[in-house]
Write a protein that holds these residues in place. Sequence first.
Motif, mmCIF file in Angstrom:
data_model
loop_
_atom_site.group_PDB
_atom_site.id
_atom_site.type_symbol
_atom_site.label_atom_id
_atom_site.label_comp_id
_atom_site.label_asym_id
_atom_site.label_seq_id
_atom_site.Cartn_x
_atom_site.Cartn_y
_atom_site.Cartn_z
ATOM 1 N N VAL B 21 131.597 65.191 65.668
ATOM 2 C CA VAL B 21 131.975 66.590 65.919
ATOM 3 C C VAL B 21 132.691 66.697 67.265
ATOM 4 C CG1 VAL B 21 131.071 68.893 66.425
ATOM 5 C CG2 VAL B 21 130.171 67.612 64.485
ATOM 6 N N ALA B 24 136.157 65.394 66.899
ATOM 7 C CA ALA B 24 136.991 66.331 66.127
ATOM 8 C C ALA B 24 137.371 67.532 66.980
ATOM 9 C CB ALA B 24 136.236 66.775 64.878
ATOM 10 N N LEU B 25 136.445 68.018 67.806
ATOM 11 C CA LEU B 25 136.754 69.152 68.679
ATOM 12 C C LEU B 25 137.850 68.775 69.667
ATOM 13 C CD1 LEU B 25 133.186 70.615 69.382
ATOM 14 C CD2 LEU B 25 135.010 71.714 68.095
ATOM 15 N N LEU B 28 141.142 68.899 68.021
ATOM 16 C CA LEU B 28 141.579 70.264 67.704
ATOM 17 C C LEU B 28 141.980 71.052 68.943
ATOM 18 C CD1 LEU B 28 139.040 71.307 64.939
ATOM 19 C CD2 LEU B 28 141.516 71.136 64.701
ATOM 20 N N PHE B 30 140.034 71.253 71.985
ATOM 21 C CA PHE B 30 138.930 71.733 72.827
ATOM 22 C C PHE B 30 138.542 70.584 73.742
ATOM 23 C CE2 PHE B 30 138.402 74.210 68.879
ATOM 24 C CZ PHE B 30 138.417 75.493 69.396
ATOM 25 N N PRO B 31 139.169 70.462 74.918
ATOM 26 C CA PRO B 31 138.948 69.281 75.738
ATOM 27 C C PRO B 31 137.617 69.273 76.510
ATOM 28 C CG PRO B 31 140.482 70.761 76.825
ATOM 29 C CD PRO B 31 140.103 71.414 75.534
ATOM 30 N N GLY B 32 137.118 70.419 76.928
ATOM 31 C CA GLY B 32 135.991 70.428 77.873
ATOM 32 C C GLY B 32 134.629 70.332 77.226
ATOM 33 N N VAL B 33 134.474 69.389 76.285
ATOM 34 C CA VAL B 33 133.194 69.252 75.595
ATOM 35 C C VAL B 33 132.518 67.978 76.084
ATOM 36 C CG1 VAL B 33 132.059 69.132 73.356
ATOM 37 C CG2 VAL B 33 134.205 70.379 73.582
#
Lengths: 79, 79
Positions: B21, B24-25, B28, B30-33
Amino acid sequence: MKLRVTIMLKTGVLDPQGAAVRHALGSLGFPGVDDVRQGKVIELDLDETDPAAAEAQAAQMCEKLLANTVIEDYRIERA
Amino acid sequence: MKLRVTIMLKTGVLDPQGAAVRHALGSLGFPGVDDVRQGKVIELDLDETDPAAAEAQAAQMCEKLLANTVIEDYRIERA
């Protein structure tokens, strides 16, 4: 900051996984189970430190990837 | 009464679903995970009306069926 996203099938959508768990609990000697619904929980640790911005980012993640909003509802909480 | 059981992999146990996940983020946009952990949530509707007895019953269900206590932790809350 840390957020917890809970994703459940919408009310009325058939939940075969929940039904299987309910059936298995019955077989194992737990008779008083009226209903079981199974969903998923995703704990996100985001760089974003502003709570409102982090929640908005998590909502976007749910819309784009984490939840199938046709049949699932999501809820975002601070963990 | 209704209870919510949350089951997560224990800290330190590899979580390939969460890693997928997270990846995948990133793809898509969403870099700051920093980290993603995925678990499951099970909503139980029990005949038992006494909160303490219902929670004890749910704990037994977790030990016997719902959670793999070797690698998973569970938490029971009133829904």
